[in-house]
Design an enzyme around this catalytic site. Sequence first.
Site, PDB file in Angstrom:
ATOM      1  N   LEU A 179       0.833  -1.216   0.000  1.00  0.00           N
ATOM      2  CA  LEU A 179       0.000   0.000   0.000  1.00  0.00           C
ATOM      3  C   LEU A 179       0.860   1.256   0.000  1.00  0.00           C
ATOM      4  O   LEU A 179       0.467   2.296  -0.496  1.00  0.00           O
ATOM      5  CB  LEU A 179      -0.906   0.030   1.235  1.00  0.00           C
ATOM      6  CG  LEU A 179      -1.947  -1.076   1.338  1.00  0.00           C
ATOM      7  CD1 LEU A 179      -2.644  -1.025   2.691  1.00  0.00           C
ATOM      8  CD2 LEU A 179      -2.964  -0.940   0.220  1.00  0.00           C
ATOM      9  N   GLY A 189       7.665   3.613   3.511  1.00  0.00           N
ATOM     10  CA  GLY A 189       8.182   4.751   4.269  1.00  0.00           C
ATOM     11  C   GLY A 189       9.598   4.468   4.687  1.00  0.00           C
ATOM     12  O   GLY A 189      10.146   3.408   4.330  1.00  0.00           O
ATOM     13  N   PHE A 215      10.635   3.582   7.396  1.00  0.00           N
ATOM     14  CA  PHE A 215      10.654   2.471   8.355  1.00  0.00           C
ATOM     15  C   PHE A 215      10.508   1.116   7.689  1.00  0.00           C
ATOM     16  O   PHE A 215      10.852   0.102   8.223  1.00  0.00           O
ATOM     17  CB  PHE A 215       9.476   2.659   9.310  1.00  0.00           C
ATOM     18  CG  PHE A 215       8.222   2.933   8.549  1.00  0.00           C
ATOM     19  CD1 PHE A 215       7.505   1.892   7.996  1.00  0.00           C
ATOM     20  CD2 PHE A 215       7.801   4.247   8.319  1.00  0.00           C
ATOM     21  CE1 PHE A 215       6.378   2.143   7.237  1.00  0.00           C
ATOM     22  CE2 PHE A 215       6.674   4.486   7.566  1.00  0.00           C
ATOM     23  CZ  PHE A 215       5.967   3.442   7.019  1.00  0.00           C
ATOM     24  N   GLY A 216       9.912   1.089   6.484  1.00  0.00           N
ATOM     25  CA  GLY A 216       9.594  -0.184   5.846  1.00  0.00           C
ATOM     26  C   GLY A 216       8.356  -0.018   4.989  1.00  0.00           C
ATOM     27  O   GLY A 216       8.073   1.088   4.517  1.00  0.00           O
ATOM     28  N   ASP A 225       3.777  15.640  12.977  1.00  0.00           N
ATOM     29  CA  ASP A 225       3.961  15.387  11.552  1.00  0.00           C
ATOM     30  C   ASP A 225       2.618  15.400  10.832  1.00  0.00           C
ATOM     31  O   ASP A 225       2.321  14.510  10.029  1.00  0.00           O
ATOM     32  CB  ASP A 225       4.706  14.056  11.341  1.00  0.00           C
ATOM     33  CG  ASP A 225       5.386  13.994   9.969  1.00  0.00           C
ATOM     34  OD1 ASP A 225       5.503  15.059   9.316  1.00  0.00           O
ATOM     35  OD2 ASP A 225       5.782  12.894   9.552  1.00  0.00           O
TER      36      ASP A 225
END
Length: 913
Positions: free
Chosen positions: A597, A600, A602-603, A717
Amino acid sequence: MDSRFWWPILLALAMASAGVRSQSTDALGFLSIDCGIESGSSYVDPISNISYVSDAGFIDTGVNRNISVAYVGEVRARRYLTLRAFPNGTRNCYIIRSPAVARGSKYLLRAWFFYGNYDGLNGQPQSFDLHLGVNYWDRVNVITAESSYRAETIAVATARYLSVCLVNTGAGTPFISGIDVRPLRDGLYPAANAWRSLVMFNRWNMGEESDFVRYPADPIDRVWSPWNSSPSNWSNVSTNSTVQNFPQDFFAVPSVVMQSAVTPINSSILVITWDPLPGDVNQFFPILHISEIVDLSGTNQSRQMNIYVNGIPANTVTPPYLVADAIYGEVPLVSFPSYNLSLEASSNSTLPPILNAFELYTTMSNTSVPSDAGDVDAMTLIKERYRIQRNWMGDPCSPSAFVWDGLNCTYRLSNPPRVTALNLSASGLTGEITNSVASLSALRYLDLSYNNLTGSIPDDLANISSLKLLDLTGNQLNGSVPLSLLEMSQNGLLTLRLDGNPHLCNNGTSCNVMPAPKKKKISTPVIVILCIVPVLILLAVIAIVWRVRKTQGLRSGSSVDPQNGFLKQTDNSLQLENRQFTYRELQNITNNFQKILGKGGFGSVFHGRLEDSTQVAVKMLSQSSSQGTKEFLAEAQHLTRVHHRNLVSLVGYCKEVNHLALVYEFMSQGTLQDHLRGRANNGRALSWRQRLHIAIDSAQGLEYLQKGCKPPLVHRDVKSGNILLSETLEAKIADFGLSKAFLSEANSHISTAVVGTPGYLDPEYYNTFQLSEKSDVYSYGVVLLELITGLPPIVPGTENVLLAQWVLQRLARGNIEDVVDPKLEGEYDINCAWKCADIALKCTAQRSQQRPTMTEVLMQLKESLELENSHYNTVNTVTRSENLYSEVSDVSLNSVPEIGVSRMTEITGPTAR
Ligand SMILES: *[C@@H]1O[C@H](CO)[C@@H](O)[C@H](O)[C@H]1NC(C)=O
Ligand SMILES: *[C@@H]1O[C@H](CO)[C@@H](O)[C@H](O)[C@H]1NC(C)=O
Ligand SMILES: *[C@@H]1O[C@H](CO)[C@@H](O)[C@H](O)[C@H]1NC(C)=O
Ligand SMILES: *[C@@H]1O[C@H](CO)[C@@H](O)[C@H](O)[C@H]1NC(C)=O
């Protein structure tokens, strides 16, 4: 009898008894109050023919004072001879009602102050605050004894009354000499509306150097100050001919004001500058009134001028002969360190510019939420019925710093505050218990103990469903206790205290002292049934809820695998209540991580389906991302703590040695960013209304983080890429990896590293490292601008400017169409768009102090939605040509003659004219 039915009658009676008769207006609808004269007295001012009345019918606190004899000779208006001072209480309020005030109408409201050494203390400079209802209006700074000061606002009454409150700020005893209320027709001063009042900075009659103009020359009794600060190269011009107004003109400037003007000599330019006062609202609405007063017909002379605001081209005007034209803006000028306004002869013009009158306003945001209207009415009646003094003035609950003594209120998000406790214990109350008490429908605690209350206990008290405590101890009540109250008490819903009422009967036949009923003493079988059935139902419900909880709890495995080193440091604080998944389960759910989907730092995030085919999003922390672990855990921790329909919710997590994952509800419509940039929804643009709903949803989510969470959470954020949309386009805020909780009382926080996304970053946070919830407000403002414009936060192309700057520049030219996303193809309400832009720009103010709270933002957005819904298309009065800002070519303003103006609340040599 339904108690509500009686309100109008009771209200009428109460008003008649409270001396409201003196609240009458004169034939013009004017109300002119002379503070401190004898109660009930009145007089007609011989010069203006305006009638003045005593202030006694409008307030019941404070003391009347005369100014010192030494100053009596100095004043030219009788109003200044007396005043009312408020040595006691923090907030003292005048209440001005019908017929002077009607809900929804617009008024010019003016307060006058003349110290005149009334207290014999030859006072030092002093100051106090003025509030209009629940909103801060102005600060009154009294510098000298012989000067008069005024504060003025143009405001729409949002209730059936206006209240003018004087607030002691610890810098002197508040006092007031007079109050004027003047009705204005709705079309006047379009910038003043239900959510924003205008506060006068000053109003000048240019070309007139000594006399003030007031009623009757100005039928609505504005005060036009003489302009006496012209530089040597300005001259005055005037005419004897009448200057007309356009029909339905927005300002109705009187002819006598327009008949004089200033114009520069040997120069083609006229500049006026001003600075915001430190600590004052830095938002300005300048209004220029211009008319040609020299007959140019038959000459080959012409006059045309370009107008610039802070160097930004605003408009080009050819003043109409003997007709008043006005140049003004629809949005305020905001947050400049200083302001200048320059009128320059255009190249076709043979004559220099001309200016006949100039008004300058700052703004008052009507953002504090007044108490529930029913509670206000009830409290007003209770106050009048028992003649309660205390600090019972102004709004009962709002602002919370001034809540009435003996009241407790609840303040929930953007709802009006409600009265939840009323304690009038030992307050010397006499007479019967007023039915108005029963109208406080959110009341939980009612303490009327130790008074001299007589009569019977009203049945209606049992209608207050939230009532938990009723204390009537130590009164002279008689009659029987209403059965309904007894039942509530016997059911354990209500604590009823009736001791010490010797004449109170138990059941109408025996008239013995009634002991306080014991909770468990059940007298009749009927009550037993009444009591037991609900309890059984309740128990059943509790049992079901408990079972559900329990089942979830069993699956959520509170035991941490001792071999699982991954979470070790944070295990103590991280207590996930959600479902725990194994890595193998995740493989199944995501069909072996088939559908990505998003990605980022992070993964990746994968699509998945649970056993019951509920769709989920699975965010996997990539093993290489060591830095992300902290944020990952932070997010998990926050998400288990916060629950709101506009925050994305956590379904579960996986914490195995090498696999850390978070499982969220699936948001099928992806990110807002994708929608705005046309990468979703088959490239179809979101409609204006959908955008508004998204704005409101996200604002609700953020408001919850600030108000609903303890301690409050700063997201840090907020951006369109972190706002997810459900199938029905409901918006939810996601990604709490950077969020920070505020543990300190001070509500701000020094953070060592600035995090966030370029374009959304709060400049103040960036510069000072000082993090506050207003940082999220800034980022939210940027998102709102994205919704309005469809553009990214940093406008690409040659400009590469911040979106807020880009919007501000265009709006300064007065054109909202230049700003709104062209993909909307004009399908939006102009007023609504203006309002949203106004909100967004306030959110992105440079200084965090000037930004609204999310609660305020939310309220304003809801009002915008109402505008959109009602297709509110009334007086959008401002046509482009009258607009203060419209496009003209650039010009340099170097080394021009200029004149500075300053705020003049002070008028020396007061006059009644
Ligand atoms: C103010 O002066 C008037 C008349 O000069 C007098 O009747 C009144 O008592 C004075 N009021 C106060 C509060 O001193
Ligand atoms: C007017 O304001 C603009 C923008 O702030 C500034 O550049 C200019 O120097 C000012 N002009 C004068 C005469 O103060
Ligand atoms: C002023 O001059 C410009 C060309 O210099 C012309 O286009 C414009 O129409 C003129 N305006 C008026 C009001 O005469
Ligand atoms: C009401 O106020 C009195 C006096 O301050 C206090 O003793 C009493 O406990 C209060 N009642 C309630 C219900 O809090």
